[in-house]
Design an enzyme around this catalytic site. Structure first.
Site, PDB file in Angstrom:
ATOM      1  N   HIS A 136      20.438  99.004 106.212  1.00 59.02           N
ATOM      2  CA  HIS A 136      22.400  97.757 106.450  1.00 59.02           C
ATOM      3  C   HIS A 136      21.825  97.244 108.005  1.00 59.02           C
ATOM      4  O   HIS A 136      20.536  97.412 108.758  1.00 59.02           O
ATOM      5  CB  HIS A 136      22.858  99.111 107.568  1.00 59.02           C
ATOM      6  CG  HIS A 136      24.486  98.333 107.599  1.00 59.02           C
ATOM      7  ND1 HIS A 136      24.143  97.863 108.625  1.00 59.02           N
ATOM      8  CD2 HIS A 136      25.261  97.965 107.307  1.00 59.02           C
ATOM      9  CE1 HIS A 136      25.843  97.586 109.180  1.00 59.02           C
ATOM     10  NE2 HIS A 136      26.643  97.783 107.715  1.00 59.02           N
ATOM     11  N   ASP A 174      19.546 106.528 110.539  1.00 59.91           N
ATOM     12  CA  ASP A 174      20.396 105.924 109.962  1.00 59.91           C
ATOM     13  C   ASP A 174      21.121 107.121 109.366  1.00 59.91           C
ATOM     14  O   ASP A 174      21.123 106.571 108.132  1.00 59.91           O
ATOM     15  CB  ASP A 174      20.339 104.704 110.093  1.00 59.91           C
ATOM     16  CG  ASP A 174      22.047 103.519 109.373  1.00 59.91           C
ATOM     17  OD1 ASP A 174      22.799 104.804 109.741  1.00 59.91           O
ATOM     18  OD2 ASP A 174      22.054 102.754 109.158  1.00 59.91           O
ATOM     19  N   GLN A 195      25.185 106.946 106.174  1.00 62.11           N
ATOM     20  CA  GLN A 195      26.174 107.268 104.987  1.00 62.11           C
ATOM     21  C   GLN A 195      25.232 108.025 104.165  1.00 62.11           C
ATOM     22  O   GLN A 195      26.153 108.538 103.502  1.00 62.11           O
ATOM     23  CB  GLN A 195      25.317 106.365 103.898  1.00 62.11           C
ATOM     24  CG  GLN A 195      26.035 104.462 103.616  1.00 62.11           C
ATOM     25  CD  GLN A 195      26.972 104.551 103.862  1.00 62.11           C
ATOM     26  OE1 GLN A 195      27.853 105.387 102.807  1.00 62.11           O
ATOM     27  NE2 GLN A 195      27.701 103.555 103.735  1.00 62.11           N
ATOM     28  N   LYS A 231      33.293 106.986 109.173  1.00 62.37           N
ATOM     29  CA  LYS A 231      32.538 107.397 107.228  1.00 62.37           C
ATOM     30  C   LYS A 231      32.182 108.430 107.387  1.00 62.37           C
ATOM     31  O   LYS A 231      32.035 108.483 105.955  1.00 62.37           O
ATOM     32  CB  LYS A 231      31.087 106.081 107.241  1.00 62.37           C
ATOM     33  CG  LYS A 231      31.461 104.530 107.381  1.00 62.37           C
ATOM     34  CD  LYS A 231      29.949 104.210 107.831  1.00 62.37           C
ATOM     35  CE  LYS A 231      29.670 103.173 107.738  1.00 62.37           C
ATOM     36  NZ  LYS A 231      30.138 102.217 106.987  1.00 62.37           N
ATOM     37  N   CYS A 245      26.410  94.118 104.604  1.00 66.67           N
ATOM     38  CA  CYS A 245      25.162  94.073 106.551  1.00 66.67           C
ATOM     39  C   CYS A 245      23.959  94.438 105.594  1.00 66.67           C
ATOM     40  O   CYS A 245      23.583  94.654 105.919  1.00 66.67           O
ATOM     41  CB  CYS A 245      26.231  94.839 106.455  1.00 66.67           C
ATOM     42  SG  CYS A 245      27.902  93.618 107.174  1.00 66.67           S
TER      43      CYS A 245
HETATM   44  N1  PLP Z   1      24.180 101.621 108.505  1.00 71.31           N
HETATM   45  C1  PLP Z   1      24.894 102.242 107.410  1.00 71.31           C
HETATM   46  C2  PLP Z   1      23.966 102.425 106.211  1.00 71.31           C
HETATM   47  C3  PLP Z   1      25.789 101.525 106.942  1.00 71.31           C
HETATM   48  O1  PLP Z   1      26.402 101.690 105.716  1.00 71.31           O
HETATM   49  C4  PLP Z   1      26.825 101.238 108.150  1.00 71.31           C
HETATM   50  C5  PLP Z   1      28.090 100.725 107.847  1.00 71.31           C
HETATM   51  O2  PLP Z   1      28.350 100.325 106.782  1.00 71.31           O
HETATM   52  C6  PLP Z   1      26.234 101.087 108.990  1.00 71.31           C
HETATM   53  C7  PLP Z   1      25.235 101.920 109.651  1.00 71.31           C
HETATM   54  C8  PLP Z   1      27.096 100.440 111.055  1.00 71.31           C
HETATM   55  O3  PLP Z   1      28.326 102.120 110.731  1.00 71.31           O
HETATM   56  P1  PLP Z   1      29.502 101.224 112.233  1.00 71.31           P
HETATM   57  O4  PLP Z   1      29.381  99.778 111.626  1.00 71.31           O
HETATM   58  O5  PLP Z   1      30.249 102.390 112.066  1.00 71.31           O
HETATM   59  O6  PLP Z   1      29.603 101.564 113.418  1.00 71.31           O
END
Ligand code: PLP
Length: 406
Positions: A123, A200, A203, A226, A364
């Site tokens: 992401h 990260d 998910q 999430k 993203c």
């Molecule tokens: N990393 C992953 C794999 C994501 O799917 C997302 C959000 O879709 C993020 C990071 C960023 O999360 P946030 O927007 O809650 O900071």
């Protein structure tokens, strides 16, 4: 199945509404999950009874709010099996947690010619912060490939490691492909070369039982929203030895021990990384979300969502011309697809009119979408409150889109 799906759905009032005169089917759970009454009530209870700024007051309400805040930290620690509450830092989300690690780690440890490894499936939140800090420090960002089925090309990742590699940043679960990466193996391999790993977990936490001690990761980042909690709250888990070494990310109140005109000394962990008044209502909601997930059981959630995933793959695969992105053996409960050459926005718009919320676009993760040479995908991501019947309706909607365009 050990939980009652109708009882679970009753906890999520938003799910029982109709849109376009049809029952809402919510398949955009990878973007954000819905909130159970337990989370909503925890937030309103906090404002109805306990609202106060924390850590600073000697009066009743401040002490009560502080105790609840620190109790929440204990529950999050237990949820991810972190060794210590000092290692659980509240942030505003996975993005802020990842930015914190990239900025603070980069400031202290990166210099010209050093290398950072990430992957093509990240992401933007685990890609751009590294691109920025590498740019500032004259370091090089190396990007590991994926295999055609959407699994990480582990051999390629390992081949990128050199004696200049300072850190590896990778996702636990891809938000586009659903791939669950073998992070435990990768962390062990990286540690064998003396390289720390930041995961990260945005998910990861909502689908898999995460045990940061067992994984031995150096950092693990995730968002409350999430995992059925509120927006604007997230967590950075970091090993104490790293957090002690990293410089603060932001400064102001709370993160200081002593301030004089000449200099400032920093507060102990975790407060060193929690400048300013925190999102106390968010922490109350996150605590309720953690309790909710614990009550359902992460293993039960995973087993149920896996059933949904298998059913979706079986039903959607039966439609001609479907193109799937991400067919890894180990997958979280989402499907990313195109229907022949139909643009994902067109497909998503029509599916929406049938009452079904799916996400379309690059999610993203533009480097990954560019890698496939496509304009984006349609993504249906499932949660434990979704049902087999809802997936059958998605299959009907996809068939309808195909008929309309043929
Ligand atoms: N990393 C992953 C794999 C994501 O799917 C997302 C959000 O879709 C993020 C990071 C960023 O999360 P946030 O927007 O809650 O900071």
């Amino acid at each position: 199945m050990s939980f009652d799906i109708q009882q679970v759905r009753a906890d999520f009032p938003i799910l029982s509404q109709a849109i376009y005169k049809r029952p809402l089917i919510y398949f955009d759970n990878a973007a954000t999950t819905q909130k159970p009454l337990q989370v909503i009530n925890a937030i309103s209870d906090y404002y109805l009874h306990d609202n106060c700024n924390i850590h600073r007051g000697v009066h009743y309400l401040s002490v009560k709010a502080t105790e609840a805040f620190e109790e929440a930290r204990k529950e999050v620690r237990e949820f991810i099996n972190a060794p210590s509450t000092h290692e659980v830092i509240f942030t505003k989300g996975a993005s802020e947690s990842l930015n914190l690690v990239a900025a603070s780690f980069g400031k202290k440890f990166l210099k010209e010619g050093d290398e950072v490894i990430t992957t093509i499936m990240e992401h933007h939140s685990n890609f751009v912060p590294w691109q920025i800090i590498c740019g500032e420090k004259g370091a090089v960002l190396r990007v590991a490939n994926i295999l055609p089925n959407g699994e990480l090309d582990q051999e390629h990742l390992y081949s990128l490691i050199t004696d200049r590699t300072k850190i590896i940043a990778l996702t636990h679960v891809s938000n586009v492909l659903g791939t669950i990466n073998p992070i435990k193996d990768i962390i062990a391999f990286a540690h064998g070369k003396g390289i720390p790993v930041v995961v990260d977990g945005a998910q990861g936490v909502s689908h898999i039982k995460v045990d940061v001690t067992d994984l031995d990761c150096d950092f693990y980042c995730f968002s409350g929203h999430k995992m059925y909690g509120p927006m604007g709250i997230g967590v950075l888990y970091g090993k104490e030895k790293w957090l002690e070494e990293l410089p603060p990310y932001q400064s102001g109140g709370e993160m200081v021990k002593d301030v004089t005109i000449e200099k400032t000394t920093y507060n102990e962990l975790p407060f060193k990384f929690e400048a300013g008044t925190p999102n106390v209502e968010g922490v109350m909601g996150l605590r309720a979300a953690v309790q909710y997930l614990k009550n359902l059981g992460m293993e039960e959630i995973h087993a149920y969502e896996d059933k949904l995933l298998k059913h979706a793959v079986e039903r959607l695969s039966a439609i001609r011309d479907m193109r799937f992105f991400g067919t890894a053996l180990l997958k979280a409960s989402l499907v990313s697809f195109l229907i022949g050459d139909i643009h994902p926005f067109d497909a998503g718009t029509i599916i929406d009119k049938m009452g079904i919320a799916v996400r379309t676009g690059h999610h993203c993760a533009q480097p990954l979408i560019d890698h496939f040479g496509i304009p984006g995908t349609v993504r249906a991501s499932f949660a434990f409150y979704n049902t087999i019947e809802e997936i059958d309706k998605l299959t009907d909607a996809v068939s309808r889109v195909k008929t309309m365009f043929s």
